[in-house]
Design a protein around this motif. Structure first.
Motif, short mmCIF file in Angstrom:
data_model
loop_
_atom_site.label_atom_id
_atom_site.label_comp_id
_atom_site.label_asym_id
_atom_site.label_seq_id
_atom_site.Cartn_x
_atom_site.Cartn_y
_atom_site.Cartn_z
N LYS A 175 106.85 96.57 44.44
CA LYS A 175 107.47 95.77 43.38
C LYS A 175 107.29 96.47 42.04
O LYS A 175 108.20 96.50 41.21
CB LYS A 175 106.78 94.40 43.37
N LYS A 182 115.60 91.59 51.06
CA LYS A 182 114.27 91.90 50.54
C LYS A 182 113.77 93.20 51.14
O LYS A 182 113.18 94.04 50.44
CB LYS A 182 113.34 90.73 50.89
N ALA A 185 116.39 90.07 45.34
CA ALA A 185 117.22 90.42 46.48
C ALA A 185 118.43 89.50 46.54
O ALA A 185 119.58 89.97 46.66
CB ALA A 185 116.41 90.34 47.76
N LEU A 243 110.43 89.04 44.57
CA LEU A 243 111.33 90.01 45.18
C LEU A 243 112.48 89.29 45.86
O LEU A 243 113.63 89.74 45.82
CB LEU A 243 110.57 90.85 46.20
N GLU A 244 112.16 88.21 46.49
CA GLU A 244 113.19 87.47 47.20
C GLU A 244 114.34 87.06 46.30
O GLU A 244 115.51 87.17 46.66
CB GLU A 244 112.58 86.24 47.87
#
Lengths: 217, 217, 217, 217
Positions: free
Chosen positions: A69, A59, A52, A48-49
């Motif tokens: 997610k 995030k 982002a 996810l980071e």
DNA sequence: GATGAATGAGCATTCATTCAT
DNA sequence: GATGAATGAATGCTCATTCAT
């Protein structure tokens, strides 16, 4: 991006109202970032980071938009399918090939152009077909396959109507056969490291179609 | 389990000497446990702890045998491939069908029996084909595919020699076409959740073969 | 290897009777293997398995001989100390330098020869001095230091008796000073990566001794 | 804590931006906790979990701040060195002893005060000097030593200029000798369990300095 | 007595998700 | 609404020690 899909996904709790209300530009930026990264790696390996960072969003926002997610992933699938349909609906609107055999051939080959213009979508589809667990990608794959078979069926139907194909053939089965061949070529082209790769994709397709159109007895 | 493979894998540092020296029964217990669990879930989701529990062995032993989780996985692949070859080499030794068409049909259908007797191997192969990242399963899949195409090529070759098939056909291409069809049916049968599944596998196969053998013009 | 030490260590439960009864050759092989590896790495990083392999003995035997990894380590220390004493007792038996200053210099420099002939012992001592936790190496280091100071004290005592050194000097303190200098040079020589290393060890020693013997006022 | 160091360490990937942005109070709490524990035990024996507990922070946060346990350790070293320099730079600003001999004596003895006020830093330095493998502590030790020798050199230089010391002395060598003595006393004081410990540190120092300043011939 | 297979406690690191600001 | 710091559950791997043969 089709806003109607976003509205529907909000009802299905896949995206939040917060996400729906985002500017189209921002929604698109998130879509593109996720698409790129999920097209490069297996679900578990995509962070996810990084999405982002790529989307220039935090995030926390991503989680606020999708909750999980997995929902971001589902959202992606929906948009990709929708875009795929748009693309090929449009393709067939502008296609005016006559011979059934050639129509199938052109349809398959047109994926090369699709790939050139929509590289990330294409890569995402490949990842879904071959590398993500069925639990995640199963329904996506089924839908893409059904769509492709539907196109093939329409080509076949017109072929029957125009007496280019035998009337006694089962359209559904024939569509499946063509689809399997198309899919097999795709796999060889993109995943296998065997000899077959050296032969040209178009040539392979041509031979395969010859076999089916001529029979082998 | 073929001990020669274990010896080779020891040289390649996939298994340790400690594993090689284990009693065949124990080796088999570990193989079966890992096979079952890796056939049920994606690589990342399979826990060493569960394999250990299933094999009634300690986690530490597992590590002592394979060093890395990935090596246990590689080991599995090798044995599955080897068993697959044994099974179908034996199948062809005892097969005495005459018509090429029927030989292909029987070969494909024989996978049902293979599945009945070797359920975990079969599930593992499916997982490899569709659910593990190409990085992990790529070479395994290529090998299985090459083996299957090889069997098909031999059937086709005899078909040509016995004048059941046209001499001008490219054997490699034809094998690929058949393989794609076989593979497509497999996929439909085990992964798709669509209508097509309701139709019988054997019927689907029959029709697909008809199409190729009769031609559709 | 001094068997008396082994007997004493057995009483202190550092080695087992099984070990004591081993042939001298085997005991020595184990000693040499452990010495080599504990001289190459910190206690925690040395694996029993590697010691076993190097000594051509099984890991199980090692445990049977010493019970704990730490005991093997203690055993080593005892033997190294004992050998160190033998070596330098013998050195002083054969030494016949007259000037006190030169006697100290020769004693320090003679460690180079010790190192050439007993490389693994030397490396082990260094590891003990600088890299193993005090909990493990503390008593060993104290003993080595006491031994070295004792030699220095004897040199100083004779220096006083022969009127080469002032009578009012405290022998113990002077021994400590010399020892600190010796120890500092050792450290610079083997551990520091600074400029000082480029200067020759012998030259450094010479200057340091000049300073102390001449005074600096 | 010097923020410039934190900024530099971020560039060197030793700490993360997340850590840099923490409130000074929090950074300090983490520093103090890590300092305490790394001063009590060897690197391998210090658990992230305990540091986290001591700093009242989660283990996850620690990892988020430093990425690796080793980086937390490196960070510590940098701050300790920086604080050490600040402390003794300040010490010399306020020092106005005249005699060279006394200046050295005072400098060494001032470490007692440093220890009283900065106990954990002091303990950490000791652990680095004697108990962590050279791989980990090597560069730290070199830097501390260089700093100490630099202070000694400055004292000696002024001693030469003010005709308290002979002009023909090599400053570098003399600094090394003094440093070795200082270091030796430190070791005796804090690590050895022998008789020498009973004698007072200050007395030992005094005698050692006498020896060097008076010469012993 | 010798062996080496079996064990499992122990620990760093990962990363989605939560939550305070 | 946006951010990103905080969290901690989850897991592969290490290795001294135990123990059966």
């Amino acid at each position: 991006m089709d806003e109607n899909i976003v509205v529907r996904l909000e009802k299905e709790k896949v995206v939040t109202a917060t996400f729906r209300k985002l500017s189209p530009a921002k929604k698109d930026k998130i879509y593109k970032a996720a698409l790129k990264l999920f097209g490069e790696d297996v679900f578990e390996s995509v962070l996810l980071e990084n999405i982002a960072k790529t989307a220039k969003v935090s995030k926390g926002s991503l989680i606020q938009y999708f909750g999980l997610k997995e929902n971001l992933f589902l959202f992606l699938g929906e948009i990709v399918v929708s875009n795929y349909i748009s693309y090929f609906d449009n393709y067939f609107l502008n296609e005016n090939v006559v011979r059934t055999r050639d129509r199938i051939e052109q349809f398959v080959l047109s994926h090369k152009i699709y790939r050139k213009n929509n590289g990330d979508e294409f890569d995402f589809i490949l990842k879904m077909l071959f590398e993500n667990s069925n639990k995640l990608s199963g329904s996506f794959v089924s839908r893409i396959f059904d769509i492709q078979k539907e196109y093939l069926k329409k080509i076949i139907e017109r072929g029957v109507q125009s007496n280019q194909l035998r009337r006694d053939i089962r359209i559904q089965s024939l569509a499946s056969v063509f689809h399997s061949i198309l899919f097999g070529l795709l796999r060889e082209r993109f995943l296998d490291k065997t000899i077959s790769q050296k032969i040209d994709f178009a040539q392979n397709l041509n031979q395969s179609l010859n076999i089916v159109f001529d029979g082998i007895k």
